[in-house]
Motif scaffolding. Structure first.
Motif, PDB file in Angstrom:
ATOM      1  N   PRO A  27       0.865  -1.225  -0.199  1.00 22.81           N
ATOM      2  CA  PRO A  27      -0.204   0.030  -0.056  1.00 22.81           C
ATOM      3  C   PRO A  27       0.849   1.282  -0.055  1.00 22.81           C
ATOM      4  O   PRO A  27       1.980   1.195   0.525  1.00 22.81           O
ATOM      5  CB  PRO A  27      -0.688  -0.124   1.467  1.00 22.81           C
ATOM      6  CG  PRO A  27      -0.956  -1.793   1.551  1.00 22.81           C
ATOM      7  CD  PRO A  27       0.266  -2.088   1.144  1.00 22.81           C
ATOM      8  N   PHE A  28       0.367   2.329  -0.715  1.00 22.18           N
ATOM      9  CA  PHE A  28       1.131   3.696  -0.821  1.00 22.18           C
ATOM     10  C   PHE A  28       0.915   4.653   0.325  1.00 22.18           C
ATOM     11  O   PHE A  28       1.501   5.635   0.331  1.00 22.18           O
ATOM     12  CB  PHE A  28       0.735   4.060  -1.927  1.00 22.18           C
ATOM     13  CG  PHE A  28       1.253   3.466  -3.315  1.00 22.18           C
ATOM     14  CD1 PHE A  28       2.285   3.638  -3.761  1.00 22.18           C
ATOM     15  CD2 PHE A  28       0.423   2.551  -4.162  1.00 22.18           C
ATOM     16  CE1 PHE A  28       2.984   2.876  -5.064  1.00 22.18           C
ATOM     17  CE2 PHE A  28       0.917   1.865  -5.421  1.00 22.18           C
ATOM     18  CZ  PHE A  28       1.751   2.161  -5.813  1.00 22.18           C
ATOM     19  N   LEU A  29       0.179   4.535   1.133  1.00 25.65           N
ATOM     20  CA  LEU A  29       0.018   5.316   2.274  1.00 25.65           C
ATOM     21  C   LEU A  29       1.294   5.930   3.013  1.00 25.65           C
ATOM     22  O   LEU A  29       2.010   5.068   3.487  1.00 25.65           O
ATOM     23  CB  LEU A  29      -1.035   4.844   3.485  1.00 25.65           C
ATOM     24  CG  LEU A  29      -1.354   5.838   4.475  1.00 25.65           C
ATOM     25  CD1 LEU A  29      -1.958   7.031   4.106  1.00 25.65           C
ATOM     26  CD2 LEU A  29      -2.108   5.120   5.545  1.00 25.65           C
ATOM     27  N   GLY A  30       1.366   7.008   3.091  1.00 22.14           N
ATOM     28  CA  GLY A  30       2.671   7.514   3.338  1.00 22.14           C
ATOM     29  C   GLY A  30       4.000   7.558   2.494  1.00 22.14           C
ATOM     30  O   GLY A  30       4.906   8.010   2.805  1.00 22.14           O
ATOM     31  N   LYS A  31       3.714   7.232   1.101  1.00 24.87           N
ATOM     32  CA  LYS A  31       4.911   6.941   0.506  1.00 24.87           C
ATOM     33  C   LYS A  31       4.519   8.237  -0.901  1.00 24.87           C
ATOM     34  O   LYS A  31       3.642   8.796  -1.071  1.00 24.87           O
ATOM     35  CB  LYS A  31       4.605   5.659  -0.241  1.00 24.87           C
ATOM     36  CG  LYS A  31       4.647   4.353   0.597  1.00 24.87           C
ATOM     37  CD  LYS A  31       6.110   4.472   1.214  1.00 24.87           C
ATOM     38  CE  LYS A  31       6.174   3.455   2.146  1.00 24.87           C
ATOM     39  NZ  LYS A  31       7.183   3.348   3.104  1.00 24.87           N
ATOM     40  N   ASN A  32       5.839   8.230  -1.395  1.00 19.98           N
ATOM     41  CA  ASN A  32       5.896   9.232  -2.309  1.00 19.98           C
ATOM     42  C   ASN A  32       6.252   8.548  -3.857  1.00 19.98           C
ATOM     43  O   ASN A  32       7.178   7.746  -3.784  1.00 19.98           O
ATOM     44  CB  ASN A  32       6.817  10.173  -2.259  1.00 19.98           C
ATOM     45  CG  ASN A  32       6.984  11.580  -3.551  1.00 19.98           C
ATOM     46  OD1 ASN A  32       5.961  12.137  -3.613  1.00 19.98           O
ATOM     47  ND2 ASN A  32       8.080  11.450  -4.123  1.00 19.98           N
ATOM     48  N   TYR A 104       2.312  12.287  -3.833  1.00 18.64           N
ATOM     49  CA  TYR A 104       2.614  11.728  -2.413  1.00 18.64           C
ATOM     50  C   TYR A 104       1.048  11.367  -1.819  1.00 18.64           C
ATOM     51  O   TYR A 104      -0.018  12.223  -2.181  1.00 18.64           O
ATOM     52  CB  TYR A 104       2.997  13.026  -1.480  1.00 18.64           C
ATOM     53  CG  TYR A 104       3.086  12.569  -0.153  1.00 18.64           C
ATOM     54  CD1 TYR A 104       4.036  11.442   0.590  1.00 18.64           C
ATOM     55  CD2 TYR A 104       2.040  12.938   1.081  1.00 18.64           C
ATOM     56  CE1 TYR A 104       3.899  11.225   1.837  1.00 18.64           C
ATOM     57  CE2 TYR A 104       2.403  12.834   2.320  1.00 18.64           C
ATOM     58  CZ  TYR A 104       2.958  11.620   2.597  1.00 18.64           C
ATOM     59  OH  TYR A 104       2.989  11.385   4.018  1.00 18.64           O
ATOM     60  N   VAL A 105       1.130  10.044  -1.358  1.00 19.39           N
ATOM     61  CA  VAL A 105      -0.035   9.649  -0.724  1.00 19.39           C
ATOM     62  C   VAL A 105      -0.161   9.876   0.837  1.00 19.39           C
ATOM     63  O   VAL A 105       0.355   9.497   1.291  1.00 19.39           O
ATOM     64  CB  VAL A 105      -0.282   8.088  -0.845  1.00 19.39           C
ATOM     65  CG1 VAL A 105      -1.589   7.616  -0.450  1.00 19.39           C
ATOM     66  CG2 VAL A 105      -0.016   7.983  -2.451  1.00 19.39           C
ATOM     67  N   ALA A 106      -1.054  10.978   1.071  1.00 18.74           N
ATOM     68  CA  ALA A 106      -1.291  11.578   2.351  1.00 18.74           C
ATOM     69  C   ALA A 106      -2.491  10.813   3.113  1.00 18.74           C
ATOM     70  O   ALA A 106      -3.226   9.945   2.305  1.00 18.74           O
ATOM     71  CB  ALA A 106      -1.368  12.904   2.690  1.00 18.74           C
ATOM     72  N   GLU A 107      -2.549  10.719   4.383  1.00 17.74           N
ATOM     73  CA  GLU A 107      -3.853  10.179   4.974  1.00 17.74           C
ATOM     74  C   GLU A 107      -5.202  10.448   4.392  1.00 17.74           C
ATOM     75  O   GLU A 107      -6.077   9.851   4.219  1.00 17.74           O
ATOM     76  CB  GLU A 107      -3.878  10.400   6.484  1.00 17.74           C
ATOM     77  CG  GLU A 107      -4.817   9.893   7.182  1.00 17.74           C
ATOM     78  CD  GLU A 107      -4.453   8.411   7.543  1.00 17.74           C
ATOM     79  OE1 GLU A 107      -5.334   7.269   7.673  1.00 17.74           O
ATOM     80  OE2 GLU A 107      -3.151   8.219   7.945  1.00 17.74           O
ATOM     81  N   VAL A 128      -7.552   4.113   1.205  1.00 17.99           N
ATOM     82  CA  VAL A 128      -6.083   4.059   0.703  1.00 17.99           C
ATOM     83  C   VAL A 128      -5.347   2.913   0.768  1.00 17.99           C
ATOM     84  O   VAL A 128      -4.420   2.648   0.159  1.00 17.99           O
ATOM     85  CB  VAL A 128      -5.379   5.473   1.224  1.00 17.99           C
ATOM     86  CG1 VAL A 128      -5.204   5.386   2.470  1.00 17.99           C
ATOM     87  CG2 VAL A 128      -4.153   5.750   0.424  1.00 17.99           C
ATOM     88  N   LYS A 129      -5.589   2.205   1.970  1.00 16.45           N
ATOM     89  CA  LYS A 129      -4.687   1.118   2.272  1.00 16.45           C
ATOM     90  C   LYS A 129      -4.949  -0.159   1.347  1.00 16.45           C
ATOM     91  O   LYS A 129      -4.088  -0.991   1.433  1.00 16.45           O
ATOM     92  CB  LYS A 129      -5.005   0.603   3.763  1.00 16.45           C
ATOM     93  CG  LYS A 129      -6.615  -0.081   3.664  1.00 16.45           C
ATOM     94  CD  LYS A 129      -6.956  -0.500   5.292  1.00 16.45           C
ATOM     95  CE  LYS A 129      -8.559  -0.973   5.272  1.00 16.45           C
ATOM     96  NZ  LYS A 129      -8.791  -1.304   6.499  1.00 16.45           N
ATOM     97  N   GLU A 130      -5.901  -0.019   0.392  1.00 16.46           N
ATOM     98  CA  GLU A 130      -6.250  -0.888  -0.653  1.00 16.46           C
ATOM     99  C   GLU A 130      -5.460  -0.487  -1.845  1.00 16.46           C
ATOM    100  O   GLU A 130      -5.572  -1.156  -2.977  1.00 16.46           O
ATOM    101  CB  GLU A 130      -7.604  -1.362  -0.857  1.00 16.46           C
ATOM    102  CG  GLU A 130      -8.255  -1.844   0.430  1.00 16.46           C
ATOM    103  CD  GLU A 130      -9.707  -2.020   0.205  1.00 16.46           C
ATOM    104  OE1 GLU A 130     -10.095  -2.501  -0.929  1.00 16.46           O
ATOM    105  OE2 GLU A 130     -10.451  -1.975   1.185  1.00 16.46           O
ATOM    106  N   SER A 131      -5.022   0.714  -1.899  1.00 15.52           N
ATOM    107  CA  SER A 131      -4.272   1.167  -3.215  1.00 15.52           C
ATOM    108  C   SER A 131      -2.884   0.161  -3.455  1.00 15.52           C
ATOM    109  O   SER A 131      -2.031   0.699  -2.475  1.00 15.52           O
ATOM    110  CB  SER A 131      -3.906   2.570  -3.290  1.00 15.52           C
ATOM    111  OG  SER A 131      -3.570   2.907  -4.526  1.00 15.52           O
TER     112      SER A 131
END
Length: 147
Positions: A27-32, A104-107, A128-131
């Protein structure tokens, strides 16, 4: 082509391989996502795929060059949602020119930066946790980095 990407990662270089390209990831949460690429087509979508990518698309960032607009959308249960286009980009973009895209994938949202200029944000419509994947089309890719 499908490429598996795990964190942390160094840049993945593609040496001008043609797209479309799909990447599977955590998952991308918190990632750039940092993408250095040259758009080649009129429309050049960068899609954040959901775990069920046939029916769900977490986020589509899609520059359209003739209209100088960036379309943003998502798809839930096989249905495209309301498209967002209301923005102006403070520079002229051209096809076949190398750019740096950072998403950037923010909350609460995606933050989209193009050559150092934040061009838009997009509020999450899908968990977003499913991306867990990316699909990139219409670009000549130099490198992809996920940090």
């Amino acid at each position: 082509m499908i490429v598996e990407v795990l964190y942390p990662t160094r840049s993945v270089l593609f040496n001008n391989n043609p797209t479309p390209l799909q990447l599977k990831s955590k998952p991308f949460l918190g990632k750039n996502l940092k993408l250095v690429a040259a758009p080649m087509n009129e429309r050049t979508p960068i899609d954040f795929l959901a775990s069920d990518c046939d029916n769900n698309l977490a986020f589509r960032f899609c520059p359209q060059f003739e209209k100088q607009v960036i379309f943003r959308n998502s798809m839930i249960d096989g249905k495209l949602q309301e498209e967002e286009t209301d923005l102006s980009v403070p520079f002229i973009w051209k096809r076949n020119q190398l750019y740096e895209f950072n998403i950037y994938v923010a909350e609460e949202f995606y933050s989209c930066v193009w050559d150092g200029v934040e061009v838009c944000t997009f509020k999450h419509r899908f968990p977003v946790k499913e991306s867990i994947g990316l699909s990139i089309d219409g670009m000549r890719i130099k490198s992809i980095t996920i940090l």
